[in-house]
Design an enzyme around this catalytic site. Sequence first.
Site, PDB file in Angstrom:
ATOM      1  N   CYS A 116      36.640 -26.199 -27.577  1.00 51.78           N
ATOM      2  CA  CYS A 116      37.192 -26.103 -26.230  1.00 51.78           C
ATOM      3  C   CYS A 116      36.322 -26.802 -25.181  1.00 51.78           C
ATOM      4  O   CYS A 116      36.796 -27.123 -24.093  1.00 51.78           O
ATOM      5  CB  CYS A 116      37.389 -24.642 -25.839  1.00 51.78           C
ATOM      6  SG  CYS A 116      38.442 -23.726 -27.000  1.00 51.78           S
ATOM      7  N   HIS A 253      38.117 -23.443 -18.283  1.00 57.47           N
ATOM      8  CA  HIS A 253      38.866 -23.431 -19.536  1.00 57.47           C
ATOM      9  C   HIS A 253      39.863 -22.285 -19.477  1.00 57.47           C
ATOM     10  O   HIS A 253      39.511 -21.159 -19.121  1.00 57.47           O
ATOM     11  CB  HIS A 253      37.886 -23.250 -20.693  1.00 57.47           C
ATOM     12  CG  HIS A 253      38.532 -23.018 -22.014  1.00 57.47           C
ATOM     13  ND1 HIS A 253      39.638 -23.722 -22.438  1.00 57.47           N
ATOM     14  CD2 HIS A 253      38.224 -22.159 -23.026  1.00 57.47           C
ATOM     15  CE1 HIS A 253      39.982 -23.306 -23.643  1.00 57.47           C
ATOM     16  NE2 HIS A 253      39.150 -22.356 -24.017  1.00 57.47           N
ATOM     17  N   ASN A 283      45.824 -21.077 -24.353  1.00 53.33           N
ATOM     18  CA  ASN A 283      44.574 -21.784 -24.621  1.00 53.33           C
ATOM     19  C   ASN A 283      44.882 -23.056 -25.413  1.00 53.33           C
ATOM     20  O   ASN A 283      45.255 -22.991 -26.580  1.00 53.33           O
ATOM     21  CB  ASN A 283      43.633 -20.871 -25.408  1.00 53.33           C
ATOM     22  CG  ASN A 283      42.312 -21.539 -25.747  1.00 53.33           C
ATOM     23  OD1 ASN A 283      42.108 -22.723 -25.513  1.00 53.33           O
ATOM     24  ND2 ASN A 283      41.400 -20.760 -26.313  1.00 53.33           N
TER      25      ASN A 283
END
Length: 326
Positions: A116, A253, A283
């Site tokens: 990520c 994020h 996500n």
Amino acid sequence: MTGEYRSALVGTGCQLPGRVFTNDEFVATIDTSDEWIRTRTGIRERRFALPSETASSLGIEAARKALENCQLTGNDLDLIICATVTPDMMTPATACLLQSALKCRHIPSFDLTAACTGFLYGMSVADQFIRTGTCRNVLVVGTEILSRAIDFSDRNSCILFGDGAGAVILQATKEPNRGIRSVNLFADGERQRFIQVPGMATITQPGEQPIKYLQMNGREVFKFAVQRMVELIHHANEEAAKLGTHISMLIPHQVNQRIIDAALESTGFPADRVMVNLDRYGNTSAASVPIALDEAIREGRAKKGDTVLLVAFGGGLTWGSSVVTL
């Protein structure tokens, strides 16, 4: 090129898959509900790739939008960096597929894997090429097809992820107060088991069950993410003050609303200056930050001259931040 160059962000773009997958659609296969997912994550829906869509196809469209946004073509690019943990193939690199589709010259093109945090790692690498005078225009893409790597029988993890791609064009500039102002990147391989995604070459140790899908220790990841996000916000505020500016917007994020809320409560950072779109996309790993950045700019929430803070954390474990003046 000679002289003191900085990396200005001149174009952004994103591409989301065609299929919207709501929380209610999980009910047919796992013990959950829309309310259970929303109250624990903040996610209402996410996008899943159609059978014809891949990490490269999404990345190509995001890149085309970013190029169009700054009136450049593939022929103007000097380097392509693609951040992904779900490439089309182990080889060739997804970046090479982008290079071909965008009709670029025979420029260097490679993939980078930092989960990520991958997009921020990619921006940092691009920044080095620009600062040394090696490249003038660099394309950085974050693209993921996580729907093909998750276990749809694991209600604790499958509800979190979605697919998508985001892209930025970084361009050399000599403007002193524009572009990437600072970058901070970290990794802790001692805790690599908290998030894992297997590959074709992944081996199974004697006595262990083979890993077939994404594996995540949600409790440990939650604690890690809050702690690191708090540290990164505090440090970025200090850096911005030294640079004679302030953080106009936080673009984190997009992992879990509870993580973001906990970090904001601890740091006192105003919630109305935070870009959040995880309720619609979930996500999307390396694509998360560039998608949110592109939306913030298109919606007018982040404007030219604003200083934004990009923050990410993920498998590796990795985490990082970047202070960017648009």
